[in-house]
Design an enzyme around this catalytic site. Structure first.
Site, PDB file in Angstrom:
ATOM      1  CG  HIS A 149     -13.853 -29.880 -25.462  1.00 36.09           C
ATOM      2  ND1 HIS A 149     -14.366 -29.463 -24.053  1.00 36.09           N
ATOM      3  CD2 HIS A 149     -13.009 -30.546 -26.627  1.00 36.09           C
ATOM      4  CE1 HIS A 149     -14.106 -31.099 -24.454  1.00 36.09           C
ATOM      5  NE2 HIS A 149     -13.833 -31.150 -25.407  1.00 36.09           N
ATOM      6  CB  ALA A 172       8.400   6.738  10.310  1.00 39.89           C
ATOM      7  NE  ARG A 197     -10.826 -20.115  17.309  1.00 40.98           N
ATOM      8  CZ  ARG A 197     -10.294 -18.669  17.396  1.00 40.98           C
ATOM      9  NH1 ARG A 197      -9.897 -18.556  18.999  1.00 40.98           N
ATOM     10  NH2 ARG A 197     -10.918 -17.392  16.923  1.00 40.98           N
ATOM     11  CD  GLU A 254      -2.289 -19.505   0.846  1.00 42.49           C
ATOM     12  OE1 GLU A 254      -2.567 -19.515   0.413  1.00 42.49           O
ATOM     13  OE2 GLU A 254      -1.386 -18.743   1.771  1.00 42.49           O
ATOM     14  N   GLY A 300      -4.368 -15.588  12.745  1.00 44.21           N
ATOM     15  CA  GLY A 300      -4.375 -14.546  12.222  1.00 44.21           C
ATOM     16  C   GLY A 300      -3.433 -13.371  12.143  1.00 44.21           C
ATOM     17  N   GLY A 313       0.637  -0.806   0.171  1.00 47.32           N
ATOM     18  CA  GLY A 313       0.288   0.129  -0.095  1.00 47.32           C
ATOM     19  C   GLY A 313       0.935   1.137   0.386  1.00 47.32           C
TER      20      GLY A 313
HETATM   21  P1  NDP Z   1      -7.065 -16.103   9.550  1.00 48.82           P
HETATM   22  O1  NDP Z   1      -7.896 -14.652   9.775  1.00 48.82           O
HETATM   23  O2  NDP Z   1      -6.653 -16.744   7.726  1.00 48.82           O
HETATM   24  O3  NDP Z   1      -7.088 -17.324  10.240  1.00 48.82           O
HETATM   25  C1  NDP Z   1      -6.861 -17.939  11.215  1.00 48.82           C
HETATM   26  C2  NDP Z   1      -6.846 -19.059  12.129  1.00 48.82           C
HETATM   27  O4  NDP Z   1      -6.976 -19.044  12.894  1.00 48.82           O
HETATM   28  C3  NDP Z   1      -8.561 -19.349  11.435  1.00 48.82           C
HETATM   29  O5  NDP Z   1      -8.768 -20.679  11.426  1.00 48.82           O
HETATM   30  C4  NDP Z   1      -9.538 -18.739  13.068  1.00 48.82           C
HETATM   31  O6  NDP Z   1     -10.172 -19.514  13.929  1.00 48.82           O
HETATM   32  C5  NDP Z   1      -7.499 -19.205  13.976  1.00 48.82           C
HETATM   33  N1  NDP Z   1      -7.452 -18.662  15.185  1.00 48.82           N
HETATM   34  C6  NDP Z   1      -7.623 -17.428  15.504  1.00 48.82           C
HETATM   35  N2  NDP Z   1      -8.002 -17.313  16.763  1.00 48.82           N
HETATM   36  C7  NDP Z   1      -7.423 -18.487  17.273  1.00 48.82           C
HETATM   37  C8  NDP Z   1      -7.036 -19.000  18.944  1.00 48.82           C
HETATM   38  N3  NDP Z   1      -6.444 -17.968  19.563  1.00 48.82           N
HETATM   39  N4  NDP Z   1      -6.766 -20.334  18.778  1.00 48.82           N
HETATM   40  C9  NDP Z   1      -6.501 -21.369  17.955  1.00 48.82           C
HETATM   41  N5  NDP Z   1      -7.032 -20.738  16.639  1.00 48.82           N
HETATM   42  C10 NDP Z   1      -7.259 -19.769  16.384  1.00 48.82           C
HETATM   43  O7  NDP Z   1      -5.425 -15.794   9.631  1.00 48.82           O
HETATM   44  P2  NDP Z   1      -4.468 -16.133   8.658  1.00 48.82           P
HETATM   45  O8  NDP Z   1      -2.872 -16.193   9.505  1.00 48.82           O
HETATM   46  O9  NDP Z   1      -4.672 -17.861   8.037  1.00 48.82           O
HETATM   47  O10 NDP Z   1      -3.960 -15.317   8.223  1.00 48.82           O
HETATM   48  C11 NDP Z   1      -3.966 -14.103   7.750  1.00 48.82           C
HETATM   49  C12 NDP Z   1      -4.541 -12.814   6.346  1.00 48.82           C
HETATM   50  O11 NDP Z   1      -3.585 -12.539   6.053  1.00 48.82           O
HETATM   51  C13 NDP Z   1      -5.950 -13.164   6.402  1.00 48.82           C
HETATM   52  O12 NDP Z   1      -6.528 -13.523   6.699  1.00 48.82           O
HETATM   53  C14 NDP Z   1      -5.800 -13.443   4.237  1.00 48.82           C
HETATM   54  O13 NDP Z   1      -6.275 -11.898   5.009  1.00 48.82           O
HETATM   55  C15 NDP Z   1      -3.845 -12.921   4.504  1.00 48.82           C
HETATM   56  N6  NDP Z   1      -3.360 -13.910   3.633  1.00 48.82           N
HETATM   57  C16 NDP Z   1      -3.914 -14.059   2.367  1.00 48.82           C
HETATM   58  C17 NDP Z   1      -3.688 -14.570   1.413  1.00 48.82           C
HETATM   59  C18 NDP Z   1      -4.273 -15.278   0.533  1.00 48.82           C
HETATM   60  O14 NDP Z   1      -4.584 -14.353  -0.534  1.00 48.82           O
HETATM   61  N7  NDP Z   1      -3.527 -16.505  -0.243  1.00 48.82           N
HETATM   62  C19 NDP Z   1      -2.402 -15.942   1.792  1.00 48.82           C
HETATM   63  C20 NDP Z   1      -2.226 -15.479   3.231  1.00 48.82           C
HETATM   64  C21 NDP Z   1      -2.620 -14.513   3.906  1.00 48.82           C
HETATM   65  P3  NDP Z   1     -11.331 -19.463  13.384  1.00 48.82           P
HETATM   66  O15 NDP Z   1     -11.789 -19.464  11.887  1.00 48.82           O
HETATM   67  O16 NDP Z   1     -12.523 -20.241  14.644  1.00 48.82           O
HETATM   68  O17 NDP Z   1     -11.684 -17.522  14.075  1.00 48.82           O
END
Ligand code: NDP
Length: 452
Positions: free
Chosen positions: A435, A115, A199, A182, A262, A15
């Site tokens: 095709h 910064a 979870r 991934e 996350g 960005g």
């Molecule tokens: P996501 O938000 O996609 O997933 C986080 C996962 O962790 C969810 O399954 C969530 O569960 C779980 N979680 C969250 N908190 C806890 C906790 N305290 N204990 C156990 N499990 C937990 O985050 P990622 O880290 O995978 O990726 C971050 C962001 O990066 C993505 O949201 C995306 O925006 C970006 N990204 C995009 C990609 C792409 O475009 N291909 C590739 C990689 C990243 P629950 O579902 O229950 O909330």
């Protein structure tokens, strides 16, 4: 008031770089940019780009199996992680250099330093220098979040994955989102024994249920040991590795535990609170549709605002900011119909509404088909492709498209154009198939699989 810069950008990621370049090159204003780490940010240095290169590397065992099945006398041999890592480092150096060169040729002054904000128009660099700027753009991105639990310090995050000394034999991935899924595919493809704890009830929450189930089944078929409804209680180091005690009562041993639970915005220590800027619950910088904060001279784009946390969205936000503030073209970043891809093996591509979301809104027609791709036929792999369209019953508009399979990310980009243009099912039907391809199924599904 005298300013050193018309724009000072904090953060050299997707960005920030776009905003700086457009402001300097197209509007011709004086732009400074500070980056504390490497130019290019998460996407280029420790995210999308190295991840995709690892996805490619992890796909070769299948390619080799296909080649053998097609008559080629080849064998896979061993994967040399250190050779791959060296090639990756060279490529990232090249890309970082390209980013720097682009900024320099646009006329942006680069400061390789952290910064912080001093007031509404002043930034201070870690070395002590201060600059006054008419506008300040915060584009500091985010960082992986690891929850607090006993032994959490034994876990690594995606940040560390590209610099591992060696590949583990046994890896545990925690999380069910983009990154965990991934890396599960990557490590599995590279020959690591992969276990994944999530979870919730099904991985990839937020995506279409049928597509999530399809990806999960394919991941399991590839040998990834996915445990849903499972979380880590404690990690301890013992002689033979890292012991993970889980909520299902199990204790398993791994060589590597990676958390992908996350990401959080990078706002700590930036000085925002002292300016009277109140951060959101996750530490994000609240902004309006124009990416402007409550302090009129300060804007923010990308993951630090925690809107749609994807590189192409951050780029759009940065560009819209520069258009609005410096080029007299008021532009809001559009967060609707953002196509997404998860680079699992197989890939998931999605745009628009899930079947579940569309159903909650009104009656739908669902067209869905699953079939084995031609390329892997000879090898006899069980992988299946999923092609799915979610159509509004009343208007016949295609509300969503979900694809699981090889090159799903490439296909969804094009489906997204049609859907953004408001294509109806008839528009898809009228389009002649190419095709033999996988994508032709998108224009040949005639009978709905589900109605209502
Ligand atoms: P996501 O938000 O996609 O997933 C986080 C996962 O962790 C969810 O399954 C969530 O569960 C779980 N979680 C969250 N908190 C806890 C906790 N305290 N204990 C156990 N499990 C937990 O985050 P990622 O880290 O995978 O990726 C971050 C962001 O990066 C993505 O949201 C995306 O925006 C970006 N990204 C995009 C990609 C792409 O475009 N291909 C590739 C990689 C990243 P629950 O579902 O229950 O909330």
């Amino acid at each position: 008031m005298n300013f050193d810069y018309d724009l000072f950008v904090i953060g050299g990621g997707s960005g920030g770089v776009r905003a700086a370049r457009i402001a300097a090159a197209e509007a011709g204003v004086r732009v400074g940019l500070a980056e504390a780490s490497r130019m290019g940010g998460t996407c280029v240095i420790r995210g999308c780009v190295p991840k995709k290169l690892m996805v490619y590397a992890s796909g070769f065992p299948d390619e080799i199996a296909d080649a053998r099945a097609n008559g080629w006398d080849v064998t896979a041999g061993a994967f040399d992680w250190s050779r791959f890592r060296a090639a990756l480092a060279t490529e990232l150096d090249r890309l970082e250099g390209a980013y720097r060169a682009t900024l320099r040729s646009a006329g942006v002054t680069i400061h390789d330093a952290r910064a912080t904000l001093v007031d509404a128009h002043t930034v201070r660099l870690a070395g002590g220098a201060s600059f006054r700027a008419r506008h300040i753009l915060i584009a500091t991105g985010g960082h992986p979040f690891v929850p607090d639990f006993p032994g959490s310090e034994l876990a690594v995050t995606s940040n560390e994955m590209f610099q591992l000394e060696s590949l583990p034999k046994r890896a545990l991935l925690v999380g069910g989102g983009f990154i965990a899924c991934e890396f599960a595919g990557i490590l599995n493809g590279l020959g690591v024994q992969v276990t994944q704890y999530y979870r919730g009830a099904q991985i990839l929450r937020g995506f279409d249920d049928e597509a999530r189930a399809h990806v999960a089944a394919a991941m399991r078929a590839a040998g990834i040991d996915i445990h849903v409804g499972t979380d880590v209680l404690e990690l301890t180091r013992a002689g033979d590795g890292i012991h993970a005690t889980a909520t299902d009562g199990s204790e398993r041993v791994f060589d590597l535990v990676m958390y992908a639970t996350g990401r959080r915005p990078n706002t700590a220590g930036l000085g925002l609170e002292s300016l009277g800027l109140r951060l959101g619950d996750r530490g994000e910088v609240p902004v309006d549709d124009w990416s402007q904060t409550a302090v009129p001279s300060i804007y923010a784009v990308g993951d630090v605002t925690d809107r749609v946390n994807l590189t192409p969205v951050a780029i759009r936000e940065g560009h819209a900011f520069a258009d609005t503030v410096f080029l007299g073209r008021p532009t809001r970043a559009d967060h609707s119909l953002v196509p997404m891809a998860v680079f699992t093996r197989p890939e998931l591509g999605a745009v628009g509404m899930t079947e579940e979301a569309a159903r909650a809104r009104g009656p739908v027609l669902v067209f869905s088909t699953s079939f084995r791709p031609m390329k892997s036929m000879f090898a006899g792999r069980p992988d299946k492709v999923l092609m799915k369209l979610v159509v509004d019953q009343a208007s016949r508009r295609v509300l969503g498209c979900h694809i699981v399979g090889p090159d799903a990310a490439e296909m969804i980009q094009l489906a997204a154009v049609a859907i953004r243009m408001g294509a109806t099912k008839e528009d898809f039907d009228r389009t002649v198939a190419v095709h033999p391809t996988m994508a032709e199924e998108l224009v040949t599904m005639r009978k709905p699989t589900r109605v209502g």
